[in-house]
Design an enzyme around this catalytic site. Structure first.
Site, PDB file in Angstrom:
ATOM      1  N   GLU A  86      12.309  -9.832   1.388  1.00 34.96           N
ATOM      2  CA  GLU A  86      11.687  -8.455   1.950  1.00 34.96           C
ATOM      3  C   GLU A  86      12.538  -7.304   1.779  1.00 34.96           C
ATOM      4  OE1 GLU A  86      10.761  -8.924   6.040  1.00 34.96           O
ATOM      5  OE2 GLU A  86       9.842  -6.879   6.089  1.00 34.96           O
ATOM      6  N   ARG A 132      13.293   4.340  12.595  1.00 37.86           N
ATOM      7  CA  ARG A 132      12.165   5.055  12.548  1.00 37.86           C
ATOM      8  C   ARG A 132      11.385   4.966  14.005  1.00 37.86           C
ATOM      9  NH1 ARG A 132       9.235   4.642   6.766  1.00 37.86           N
ATOM     10  NH2 ARG A 132       8.459   6.504   7.653  1.00 37.86           N
ATOM     11  N   ARG A 142       7.642   0.340  13.421  1.00 36.62           N
ATOM     12  CA  ARG A 142       8.275  -0.042  12.276  1.00 36.62           C
ATOM     13  C   ARG A 142       9.264  -1.088  12.325  1.00 36.62           C
ATOM     14  NH1 ARG A 142       5.937   3.247   8.418  1.00 36.62           N
ATOM     15  NH2 ARG A 142       5.470   5.397   9.438  1.00 36.62           N
ATOM     16  N   PRO A 157       0.752  -1.315  -0.032  1.00 36.63           N
ATOM     17  CA  PRO A 157       0.111   0.178  -0.108  1.00 36.63           C
ATOM     18  C   PRO A 157       0.788   1.245   0.111  1.00 36.63           C
ATOM     19  CG  PRO A 157      -0.873  -1.503   1.470  1.00 36.63           C
ATOM     20  CD  PRO A 157       0.366  -2.245   1.153  1.00 36.63           C
ATOM     21  N   ASN A 158       0.339   2.088  -0.782  1.00 42.14           N
ATOM     22  CA  ASN A 158       1.064   3.613  -0.891  1.00 42.14           C
ATOM     23  C   ASN A 158       2.042   3.765  -1.736  1.00 42.14           C
ATOM     24  OD1 ASN A 158      -1.274   5.082   0.537  1.00 42.14           O
ATOM     25  ND2 ASN A 158      -0.425   3.923   2.436  1.00 42.14           N
ATOM     26  N   ALA A 164       3.196  -0.828   4.778  1.00 45.81           N
ATOM     27  CA  ALA A 164       2.645  -1.142   6.079  1.00 45.81           C
ATOM     28  C   ALA A 164       2.037  -2.496   6.218  1.00 45.81           C
ATOM     29  CB  ALA A 164       1.392   0.202   6.061  1.00 45.81           C
ATOM     30  N   ARG A 213       5.289  12.356  -2.926  1.00 45.01           N
ATOM     31  CA  ARG A 213       5.363  12.987  -1.660  1.00 45.01           C
ATOM     32  C   ARG A 213       6.311  12.276  -0.705  1.00 45.01           C
ATOM     33  NH1 ARG A 213      -1.114  11.741  -0.700  1.00 45.01           N
ATOM     34  NH2 ARG A 213      -1.617  12.300  -2.693  1.00 45.01           N
ATOM     35  N   ASP A 267       1.055 -15.327   6.201  1.00 43.56           N
ATOM     36  CA  ASP A 267       0.543 -16.819   6.075  1.00 43.56           C
ATOM     37  C   ASP A 267       0.429 -17.255   4.367  1.00 43.56           C
ATOM     38  OD1 ASP A 267       0.318 -17.239   8.649  1.00 43.56           O
ATOM     39  OD2 ASP A 267      -2.060 -16.624   8.536  1.00 43.56           O
ATOM     40  N   TYR A 276      11.384   8.661   1.304  1.00 41.70           N
ATOM     41  CA  TYR A 276      11.253   7.596   0.297  1.00 41.70           C
ATOM     42  C   TYR A 276      11.956   7.923  -0.901  1.00 41.70           C
ATOM     43  CZ  TYR A 276       8.004   5.861   3.579  1.00 41.70           C
ATOM     44  OH  TYR A 276       7.267   5.632   4.906  1.00 41.70           O
ATOM     45  N   HIS A 299      12.899  -2.999   1.920  1.00 42.13           N
ATOM     46  CA  HIS A 299      12.165  -1.737   2.496  1.00 42.13           C
ATOM     47  C   HIS A 299      13.198  -0.340   1.865  1.00 42.13           C
ATOM     48  CE1 HIS A 299       9.259  -3.502   4.930  1.00 42.13           C
ATOM     49  NE2 HIS A 299      10.157  -4.234   5.282  1.00 42.13           N
ATOM     50  N   LEU A 300      12.673   0.644   1.102  1.00 42.42           N
ATOM     51  CA  LEU A 300      13.643   1.919   1.027  1.00 42.42           C
ATOM     52  C   LEU A 300      14.262   2.450   2.143  1.00 42.42           C
ATOM     53  CD1 LEU A 300      10.401   2.889  -1.213  1.00 42.42           C
ATOM     54  CD2 LEU A 300      12.770   2.565  -2.200  1.00 42.42           C
ATOM     55  N   SER A 301      13.242   2.681   3.151  1.00 41.20           N
ATOM     56  CA  SER A 301      13.882   3.560   4.371  1.00 41.20           C
ATOM     57  C   SER A 301      14.283   2.377   5.228  1.00 41.20           C
ATOM     58  CB  SER A 301      12.602   4.239   5.042  1.00 41.20           C
ATOM     59  OG  SER A 301      11.636   3.303   5.656  1.00 41.20           O
ATOM     60  N   ASN A 345       8.211  -5.592  -1.299  1.00 37.67           N
ATOM     61  CA  ASN A 345       8.179  -4.476  -0.135  1.00 37.67           C
ATOM     62  C   ASN A 345       6.693  -4.415   0.213  1.00 37.67           C
ATOM     63  OD1 ASN A 345       8.219  -2.206   1.468  1.00 37.67           O
ATOM     64  ND2 ASN A 345       9.037  -0.755  -0.127  1.00 37.67           N
ATOM     65  N   HIS A 404       3.852  -4.640   9.069  1.00 41.80           N
ATOM     66  CA  HIS A 404       3.984  -4.422  10.480  1.00 41.80           C
ATOM     67  C   HIS A 404       2.552  -4.774  11.106  1.00 41.80           C
ATOM     68  CE1 HIS A 404       7.164  -2.073   9.485  1.00 41.80           C
ATOM     69  NE2 HIS A 404       6.601  -1.273   8.674  1.00 41.80           N
TER      70      HIS A 404
HETATM   71  O1  CA2 Z   1      10.506   2.082   3.842  1.00 42.42           O
HETATM   72  C1  CA2 Z   1       9.723   1.275   3.303  1.00 42.42           C
HETATM   73  O2  CA2 Z   1       9.940   0.776   2.046  1.00 42.42           O
HETATM   74  C2  CA2 Z   1       8.602   0.830   3.881  1.00 42.42           C
HETATM   75  O3  CA2 Z   1       7.985  -0.348   3.698  1.00 42.42           O
HETATM   76  C3  CA2 Z   1       7.381   1.994   3.311  1.00 42.42           C
HETATM   77  C4  CA2 Z   1       6.188   2.004   3.944  1.00 42.42           C
HETATM   78  C5  CA2 Z   1       6.224   1.983   5.594  1.00 42.42           C
HETATM   79  O4  CA2 Z   1       4.915   1.817   5.983  1.00 42.42           O
HETATM   80  C6  CA2 Z   1       7.151   0.837   6.110  1.00 42.42           C
HETATM   81  O5  CA2 Z   1       7.150   1.009   7.380  1.00 42.42           O
HETATM   82  C7  CA2 Z   1       8.739   1.006   5.230  1.00 42.42           C
HETATM   83  C8  CA2 Z   1       5.176   3.123   3.482  1.00 42.42           C
HETATM   84  C9  CA2 Z   1       5.064   3.287   1.978  1.00 42.42           C
HETATM   85  C10 CA2 Z   1       4.399   4.475   1.717  1.00 42.42           C
HETATM   86  O6  CA2 Z   1       4.764   4.964   0.658  1.00 42.42           O
HETATM   87  C11 CA2 Z   1       4.590   6.257   0.429  1.00 42.42           C
HETATM   88  C12 CA2 Z   1       5.455   6.826  -0.654  1.00 42.42           C
HETATM   89  C13 CA2 Z   1       5.229   8.167  -0.979  1.00 42.42           C
HETATM   90  C14 CA2 Z   1       4.522   9.081  -0.153  1.00 42.42           C
HETATM   91  C15 CA2 Z   1       3.772   8.363   0.849  1.00 42.42           C
HETATM   92  C16 CA2 Z   1       4.125   7.101   1.053  1.00 42.42           C
END
Ligand code: CA2
Length: 150
Positions: free
Chosen positions: A101, A110, A114, A13-14, A80, A21, A90, A26, A103-105, A77, A83
């Protein structure tokens, strides 16, 4: 000639918002640009990729359930869902495919919530904190894992 390795790349998601943004967290690359980087790297290795992104947990679970009919491994990836989602864990475990798995960040640098992942225990490994390079490193590690198992 041996069959080429096939990897399903999943984005949770997202992640469709990438590049629009929160670039300070990110980065500025879009999801399409990250997919293009992965596609270029896979091409060099002779690996086939399929991509899927959804903002809906059930849709991601459905796609994971379909994976074994085509894919040899999954690069994900979970965003959210990392978590929160026992359902995704499953589903991934049920495929019996190797999962990496990414993650960008750096999720450990954080908020506390997370630092827990439902996915890592069923994954081969996890790469976190390197921006789009996390995906490239994760793909390389997954390919190496698959090659060593063939
Ligand atoms: O760091 C990552 O890749 C995460 O998987 C990104 C998730 C976050 O919930 C994880 O804790 C770490 C969030 C993705 C949301 O992506 C956005 C990108 C641009 C603007 C807003 C959200």
């Amino acid at each position: 000639m041996t069959d080429s390795i096939r990897v399903l790349v999943l984005h949770g998601p997202n992640l469709n918002l990438l590049g629009t943004r929160e670039p300070e967290i990110y980065g500025s690359q879009t999801l399409q640009e990250i997919n293009d980087l992965l596609a270029a790297s896979a091409k060099e290795e002779g690996v086939e990729l399929e991509f899927f992104q959804s903002n809906h947990e059930g849709a991601v679970v459905d796609r994971v359930q379909e994976a074994p009919s085509w894919a040899d491994g999954i690069l994900i990836n979970p965003a959210a869902l990392t978590h929160t989602s026992v359902a995704l864990r499953d589903a991934l475990a049920a495929t019996q495919l190797p999962v990496v798995e990414v993650h960008l960040s750096n999720v450990f640098a954080r908020e506390d919530f997370r630092t827990h992942s439902y996915i890592t225990p069923i994954a081969v490994g996890m790469v976190t904190g390197f921006g789009p390079t996390s995906y490239l490193l994760g793909l390389e590690a997954l390919i190496e894992t698959l090659q060593s198992r063939k």
